[in-house]
Design an enzyme around this catalytic site. Structure first.
Site, PDB file in Angstrom:
ATOM      1  N   GLY A  13      33.895  -3.628 -25.991  1.00 49.49           N
ATOM      2  CA  GLY A  13      34.281  -3.014 -24.715  1.00 49.49           C
ATOM      3  C   GLY A  13      35.555  -2.208 -24.864  1.00 49.49           C
ATOM      4  O   GLY A  13      36.424  -2.572 -25.642  1.00 49.49           O
ATOM      5  N   ASP A 147      41.010  -9.230 -22.452  1.00 52.83           N
ATOM      6  CA  ASP A 147      40.891 -10.677 -22.228  1.00 52.83           C
ATOM      7  C   ASP A 147      42.035 -11.478 -22.859  1.00 52.83           C
ATOM      8  O   ASP A 147      42.253 -12.634 -22.500  1.00 52.83           O
ATOM      9  CB  ASP A 147      39.571 -11.205 -22.815  1.00 52.83           C
ATOM     10  CG  ASP A 147      38.358 -10.453 -22.301  1.00 52.83           C
ATOM     11  OD1 ASP A 147      38.421  -9.906 -21.192  1.00 52.83           O
ATOM     12  OD2 ASP A 147      37.346 -10.401 -23.035  1.00 52.83           O
ATOM     13  N   LEU A 289      37.037  -1.966 -13.398  1.00 54.62           N
ATOM     14  CA  LEU A 289      38.269  -1.259 -12.998  1.00 54.62           C
ATOM     15  C   LEU A 289      39.436  -1.738 -13.861  1.00 54.62           C
ATOM     16  O   LEU A 289      40.378  -0.997 -14.122  1.00 54.62           O
ATOM     17  CB  LEU A 289      38.587  -1.529 -11.526  1.00 54.62           C
ATOM     18  CG  LEU A 289      37.645  -0.887 -10.507  1.00 54.62           C
ATOM     19  CD1 LEU A 289      37.918  -1.430  -9.121  1.00 54.62           C
ATOM     20  CD2 LEU A 289      37.823   0.624 -10.534  1.00 54.62           C
TER      21      LEU A 289
HETATM   22  O1  F6P Z   1      35.657  -8.436 -23.368  1.00 57.26           O
HETATM   23  C1  F6P Z   1      35.973  -7.492 -22.405  1.00 57.26           C
HETATM   24  C2  F6P Z   1      35.090  -7.619 -21.189  1.00 57.26           C
HETATM   25  O2  F6P Z   1      35.520  -6.679 -20.229  1.00 57.26           O
HETATM   26  C3  F6P Z   1      35.027  -9.023 -20.584  1.00 57.26           C
HETATM   27  O3  F6P Z   1      36.169  -9.345 -19.831  1.00 57.26           O
HETATM   28  C4  F6P Z   1      33.746  -8.944 -19.803  1.00 57.26           C
HETATM   29  O4  F6P Z   1      33.174 -10.219 -19.603  1.00 57.26           O
HETATM   30  C5  F6P Z   1      32.881  -8.093 -20.682  1.00 57.26           C
HETATM   31  O5  F6P Z   1      33.741  -7.339 -21.515  1.00 57.26           O
HETATM   32  C6  F6P Z   1      31.975  -7.138 -19.932  1.00 57.26           C
HETATM   33  O6  F6P Z   1      31.160  -6.495 -20.846  1.00 57.26           O
HETATM   34  P1  F6P Z   1      30.313  -5.177 -20.574  1.00 57.26           P
HETATM   35  O7  F6P Z   1      31.164  -4.026 -21.007  1.00 57.26           O
HETATM   36  O8  F6P Z   1      29.123  -5.352 -21.428  1.00 57.26           O
HETATM   37  O9  F6P Z   1      30.013  -5.099 -19.117  1.00 57.26           O
END
Ligand code: F6P
Length: 364
Positions: A13, A147, A289
């Protein structure tokens, strides 16, 4: 080995600060006379080079990285579905199969005459980086994640920006919540770690903070809201980590496009709290966001420090390590060590003691 050409990849991400690292690595590498290329969308720019108009890699020069340090996202693109060791390959009959296509990655590196890789990402990317190192490629990792759950570093860039944004959101919920005598629930990302919910909850004076590390008792949450109602504080703010869970219960997941992601706990808390308190309840999910927008000054600094430290590591002949923050210094930890376990909030840490000394309900 003397380095002539390095590659940069951003995986997983996105997080505010990625462009700052790309800029820092590029400038520091070019000052040493090294060539620098960016791989598009994780490793896809090499694994599927023919599918990219630009050939899947971008020449990174000082002029190419000019003016990107304050921008969110990543100019290289990213993916969290591009692990070359377990890649989802489409078969002719329309079905998919998980395959190890890392030989394609190795060949791509050889064809492009890349001497070393700077892999910027979270735990998933660091695990892949570990395996890439086992192929014989020189790798240095740079830790990224909103995170803050990567071990081996006190901080990851992206986290500070996410906490600042969540804090501002909580500030805004105070005034609307107070005007309507409501319970306002704010659900934040963070996967199985409660860092964002805890720090933003504390900084934003939330009345209840629910994190995965402390399974919660909803009766305690209701007690806190009702206590406030009884003392004329007829509204409450609840900061909820997406990965938090009730005692004896399960974390909440939502399935999108066949993939299950954490999410929905805020609504669950609202539904189950309604019979226990007289207030109206509203839920806000901050979601992606938290990952967008400009990096905070702290994250910009971390990005620059991490990026240049990665280049210094390569220059010094280090390999298979991740750059980390160990204040006041930057240090290097073996990639295996950085990925061994998730960095969770210690339940006896001073931030939790602080919250409870302030009267904040931690759901217990
Ligand atoms: O690891 C970063 C993060 O934003 C987490 O906090 C969240 O659970 C996940 O990635 C969301 O992933 P995606 O980008 O697949 O929606």
């Amino acid at each position: 080995m003397s380095i002539k050409k390095i590659a940069i990849t951003t995986g997983g991400g996105d997080a505010p600060g990625l462009n700052g690292v790309i800029r820092a690595v590029t400038l520091a590498a070019c000052r040493r006379g090294w060539e620098c290329v960016g791989i598009r969308h994780g490793f896809d720019g090499i694994l599927h080079a023919d599918e990219f108009e630009d050939g899947g890699t971008i020449a990174l020069t000082p002029s190419r990285v000019r003016g990107i340090g304050h921008l969110g996202g990543t100019i290289l693109g990213t993916t969290n579905r591009g692990n070359p060791f377990s890649y989802r390959v489409a078969l002719p009959d329309g079905t998919f199969e998980i395959q190890n296509i890392s030989d394609r990655l190795l060949k791509g590196f050889q064809d492009l005459e890349i001497d070393a890789l700077v892999a910027i990402g979270g735990d998933g990317t660091m695990e892949i980086a570990c395996q890439v190192a086992e192929l014989g490629i020189t790798v240095v990792g740079v830790p990224k994640t909103i995170d803050n759950d990567l071990d081996g570093t006190i901080a990851t860039f992206g986290f500070d920006t996410a906490v600042s944004f969540a804090t501002e959101a909580i500030d805004r919920l105070h005034t609307t919540g107070a005007s309507h005598n409501r319970v306002m629930i704010v659900e934040v990302m963070g996967r199985h770690a409660g860092w964002i919910a805890l720090e933003a909850g504390l900084a934003g004076s939330a009345d209840v903070i629910l994190i995965p590390e402390i399974p919660f008792d909803l009766a305690k949450v209701a007690e806190k809201v009702n206590q406030r109602n009884a003392t004329n504080r007829n509204f409450s703010i609840i900061s909820v980590a997406e990965g938090a869970l009730p005692i004896g219960g399960e974390a909440s997941y939502r399935t999108t496009g066949g993939i299950a992601n954490l999410g929905g706990l805020g609504e669950w808390v609202a539904e189950n709290l309604r019979p226990l308190v007289p207030n109206q309840i509203r839920t806000v999910v901050l979601g992606h966001l938290l990952r967008g927008g400009s990096p905070s000054s702290r994250d910009r600094l971390l990005a620059l420090r991490f990026g240049t430290a990665a280049v210094r590591a390569l220059e010094a002949g280090k390999k298979g390590v991740m750059v980390g923050l160990n204040p006041p210094e930057i240090h290097y930890v073996p990639l295996e060590e950085a990925t061994r376990k998730m960095k969770l909030v210690p339940v006896d840490c001073d931030m939790i003691q602080t919250a409870e000394d302030l009267g904040t309900c931690m759901g217990r």
